[in-house]
Design a protein around this motif. Structure first.
Motif, PDB file in Angstrom:
ATOM      1  N   GLY A  23      49.822   9.133  64.304  1.00 28.75           N
ATOM      2  CA  GLY A  23      49.926  10.115  65.382  1.00 28.75           C
ATOM      3  C   GLY A  23      51.362  10.544  65.602  1.00 28.75           C
ATOM      4  N   GLY A  24      52.284   9.567  65.548  1.00 32.31           N
ATOM      5  CA  GLY A  24      53.697   9.911  65.688  1.00 32.31           C
ATOM      6  C   GLY A  24      54.166  10.815  64.568  1.00 32.31           C
ATOM      7  N   LEU A  25      53.708  10.556  63.355  1.00 32.06           N
ATOM      8  CA  LEU A  25      54.087  11.387  62.211  1.00 32.06           C
ATOM      9  C   LEU A  25      53.584  12.812  62.371  1.00 32.06           C
ATOM     10  N   ILE A  26      52.356  12.951  62.868  1.00 34.46           N
ATOM     11  CA  ILE A  26      51.811  14.287  63.123  1.00 34.46           C
ATOM     12  C   ILE A  26      52.645  15.004  64.172  1.00 34.46           C
ATOM     13  N   ALA A  27      53.020  14.272  65.218  1.00 32.25           N
ATOM     14  CA  ALA A  27      53.768  14.873  66.323  1.00 32.25           C
ATOM     15  C   ALA A  27      55.147  15.357  65.887  1.00 32.25           C
ATOM     16  N   VAL A  28      55.793  14.615  64.992  1.00 34.69           N
ATOM     17  CA  VAL A  28      57.149  15.007  64.608  1.00 34.69           C
ATOM     18  C   VAL A  28      57.164  15.988  63.446  1.00 34.69           C
ATOM     19  N   SER A  29      56.039  16.151  62.774  1.00 36.88           N
ATOM     20  CA  SER A  29      56.016  17.044  61.612  1.00 36.88           C
ATOM     21  C   SER A  29      55.380  18.402  61.905  1.00 36.88           C
ATOM     22  N   ARG A  30      54.649  18.487  63.030  1.00 35.57           N
ATOM     23  CA  ARG A  30      53.976  19.741  63.362  1.00 35.57           C
ATOM     24  C   ARG A  30      54.297  20.136  64.790  1.00 35.57           C
ATOM     25  N   LEU A  38      41.410  17.114  67.266  1.00 36.55           N
ATOM     26  CA  LEU A  38      41.282  16.085  68.293  1.00 36.55           C
ATOM     27  C   LEU A  38      39.820  15.865  68.675  1.00 36.55           C
ATOM     28  N   ALA A  39      39.102  16.962  68.914  1.00 39.14           N
ATOM     29  CA  ALA A  39      37.716  16.850  69.354  1.00 39.14           C
ATOM     30  C   ALA A  39      36.844  16.188  68.300  1.00 39.14           C
ATOM     31  N   GLY A  40      36.969  16.634  67.052  1.00 41.67           N
ATOM     32  CA  GLY A  40      36.132  16.088  65.991  1.00 41.67           C
ATOM     33  C   GLY A  40      36.440  14.637  65.680  1.00 41.67           C
ATOM     34  N   SER A  41      37.730  14.301  65.585  1.00 45.96           N
ATOM     35  CA  SER A  41      38.097  12.931  65.227  1.00 45.96           C
ATOM     36  C   SER A  41      37.763  11.949  66.344  1.00 45.96           C
ATOM     37  N   LEU A  42      38.019  12.345  67.592  1.00 48.78           N
ATOM     38  CA  LEU A  42      37.690  11.458  68.696  1.00 48.78           C
ATOM     39  C   LEU A  42      36.182  11.310  68.862  1.00 48.78           C
ATOM     40  N   GLY A  43      35.443  12.409  68.692  1.00 51.08           N
ATOM     41  CA  GLY A  43      33.982  12.339  68.757  1.00 51.08           C
ATOM     42  C   GLY A  43      33.421  11.430  67.680  1.00 51.08           C
ATOM     43  N   PHE A  44      33.969  11.525  66.473  1.00 49.92           N
ATOM     44  CA  PHE A  44      33.538  10.657  65.375  1.00 49.92           C
ATOM     45  C   PHE A  44      33.783   9.196  65.735  1.00 49.92           C
ATOM     46  N   ALA A 160      37.414   3.291  63.356  1.00 53.21           N
ATOM     47  CA  ALA A 160      37.177   4.014  64.607  1.00 53.21           C
ATOM     48  C   ALA A 160      38.337   3.832  65.578  1.00 53.21           C
ATOM     49  N   ILE A 161      38.811   2.610  65.726  1.00 51.40           N
ATOM     50  CA  ILE A 161      39.928   2.354  66.635  1.00 51.40           C
ATOM     51  C   ILE A 161      41.200   3.010  66.108  1.00 51.40           C
ATOM     52  N   ALA A 162      41.375   2.995  64.784  1.00 49.02           N
ATOM     53  CA  ALA A 162      42.543   3.663  64.201  1.00 49.02           C
ATOM     54  C   ALA A 162      42.524   5.154  64.511  1.00 49.02           C
ATOM     55  N   ILE A 163      41.348   5.778  64.394  1.00 48.94           N
ATOM     56  CA  ILE A 163      41.236   7.211  64.696  1.00 48.94           C
ATOM     57  C   ILE A 163      41.620   7.486  66.140  1.00 48.94           C
ATOM     58  N   HIS A 164      41.155   6.623  67.053  1.00 48.28           N
ATOM     59  CA  HIS A 164      41.460   6.897  68.457  1.00 48.28           C
ATOM     60  C   HIS A 164      42.907   6.520  68.795  1.00 48.28           C
ATOM     61  N   ASN A 165      43.567   5.761  67.935  1.00 46.82           N
ATOM     62  CA  ASN A 165      44.982   5.471  68.153  1.00 46.82           C
ATOM     63  C   ASN A 165      45.893   6.629  67.741  1.00 46.82           C
ATOM     64  N   ILE A 166      45.396   7.523  66.907  1.00 47.59           N
ATOM     65  CA  ILE A 166      46.226   8.639  66.434  1.00 47.59           C
ATOM     66  C   ILE A 166      46.712   9.516  67.590  1.00 47.59           C
ATOM     67  N   PRO A 167      45.821  10.008  68.475  1.00 53.11           N
ATOM     68  CA  PRO A 167      46.330  10.813  69.597  1.00 53.11           C
ATOM     69  C   PRO A 167      47.209  10.023  70.555  1.00 53.11           C
ATOM     70  N   GLU A 168      47.025   8.699  70.605  1.00 49.38           N
ATOM     71  CA  GLU A 168      47.913   7.897  71.449  1.00 49.38           C
ATOM     72  C   GLU A 168      49.334   7.933  70.892  1.00 49.38           C
ATOM     73  N   GLY A 169      49.455   7.867  69.561  1.00 50.59           N
ATOM     74  CA  GLY A 169      50.767   7.994  68.944  1.00 50.59           C
ATOM     75  C   GLY A 169      51.395   9.346  69.228  1.00 50.59           C
ATOM     76  N   LEU A 187      59.063   8.689  66.191  1.00 49.88           N
ATOM     77  CA  LEU A 187      58.124   8.033  65.280  1.00 49.88           C
ATOM     78  C   LEU A 187      58.184   6.516  65.432  1.00 49.88           C
ATOM     79  N   GLY A 188      59.390   5.973  65.597  1.00 48.58           N
ATOM     80  CA  GLY A 188      59.544   4.530  65.748  1.00 48.58           C
ATOM     81  C   GLY A 188      58.859   3.997  66.986  1.00 48.58           C
ATOM     82  N   TRP A 189      59.032   4.684  68.120  1.00 45.48           N
ATOM     83  CA  TRP A 189      58.385   4.243  69.359  1.00 45.48           C
ATOM     84  C   TRP A 189      56.870   4.342  69.243  1.00 45.48           C
ATOM     85  N   ALA A 190      56.370   5.415  68.638  1.00 45.43           N
ATOM     86  CA  ALA A 190      54.928   5.588  68.487  1.00 45.43           C
ATOM     87  C   ALA A 190      54.332   4.457  67.651  1.00 45.43           C
ATOM     88  N   THR A 191      55.020   4.102  66.559  1.00 45.05           N
ATOM     89  CA  THR A 191      54.536   3.025  65.691  1.00 45.05           C
ATOM     90  C   THR A 191      54.607   1.687  66.400  1.00 45.05           C
TER      91      THR A 191
END
Length: 268
Positions: A23-30, A38-44, A160-169, A187-191
């Motif tokens: 999630g941190g990588l996504i945040a700093v790269s985009r 977000l909707a699809g991954s969290l719903g999954f 499943a838990i990894a997917i929901h951790n992505i938006p937390e990052g 990125l360091g703090w998110a990780t």
């Protein structure tokens, strides 16, 4: 309980926790993360967690406890353990102020963009990281227990838990990137915030190792099911729906259930 099983369970927990780094990588790269993603991954994630909780983990708790205390006593113990897990994660959730709670939809949805001052952004990012660490501690122990019980259940739970951790990052990295101007620090703090999960697994294992037996495993499994159900319906699903992609969230939920169901059937 052999060493390889313990290492496997801990490895899964570490994998799930480090997903905050994704999630941190996504945040700093985009610049933005799409609502559909977000909707699809969290719903999954919700679909997988609900299905495995009600179809595998909770029935497993009933089996363990009824084998020790009989049908009536074991069933009561399983139900108490289930709602005890819900109560535990609900209390933890209530202790974290709404303004910094990473499981509130406003955080993931981009409310941090409204803060203009850099010191406010820094405070927001650090407190969010701490809040995530608090939430991830019991999640880590839940993943670890699943790994000790059955790899066929543990792997989808960890995913499943990894997917929901992505938006937390993402929730950690976005304000810290704005406050510090440093992609590396964000990125360091998110990780780092995700490492509470393997810490929860390790501490929980060390504390409970002398007591692990049918009774302890059954109660823990019931509590884990409760924790996962609460996280799904109180945090993940509302966040997914708040993205504005209601149907995408529901389709993701159904897909998560279907994937979980098929994966379990393949190993019968």
């Amino acid at each position: 309980m052999d060493t390889s099983t313990v290492l496997f369970a801990f490895g899964l927990t570490l994998f799930a926790g480090l997903a905050t780094g994704i999630g941190g990588l996504i945040a700093v790269s985009r610049k933005t993360v799409t609502e559909g993603f977000l909707a699809g991954s969290l719903g999954f994630s919700v679909g997988v967690m609900l299905y495995v909780s009600f179809v595998e983990i909770l029935p497993g708790a009933f089996d363990e406890l009824t084998s020790v205390w009989g049908e009536k006593g074991g069933s009561w113990a399983a139900v108490i353990g289930f709602f005890g897990g819900i109560a535990l994660i609900a209390i933890i959730d209530r202790l974290v102020p709404t303004a910094i709670n990473p499981h509130e939809p406003s955080i993931v949805g981009g409310a941090v963009e409204g803060f203009e001052r850099r010191n406010r952004m820094m405070k927001m990012g650090v407190l969010t990281a701490l809040a995530i660490a608090i939430h991830n501690f019991p999640e880590g122990f839940a993943t670890f227990l699943a790994g000790l019980s059955d790899p066929m259940i543990a792997i989808p739970v960890a995913v499943a838990i990894a997917i929901h951790n992505i938006p937390e990052g993402i929730a950690v990295a976005v304000p810290l990137r704005e406050a510090t101007g440093s992609r590396r620090k964000a990125l360091g703090w998110a990780t780092l915030s995700g490492l509470a999960e393997p810490a929860g697994a390790l501490i929980g294992f060390l504390l409970l190792m002398p007591f692990i037996g049918p009774e302890a495993l059954g109660l823990c499994f019931a509590a884990v099911a409760g924790v996962m159900v609460f996280i799904s319906v109180d945090e993940l699903l509302p966040t997914a729906i708040s993205s504005g992609k209601h149907h995408t969230a529901i389709y993701g939920l159904i897909a998560g259930m279907a994937v979980m169901a098929i994966s379990l059937l393949l190993f019968i």
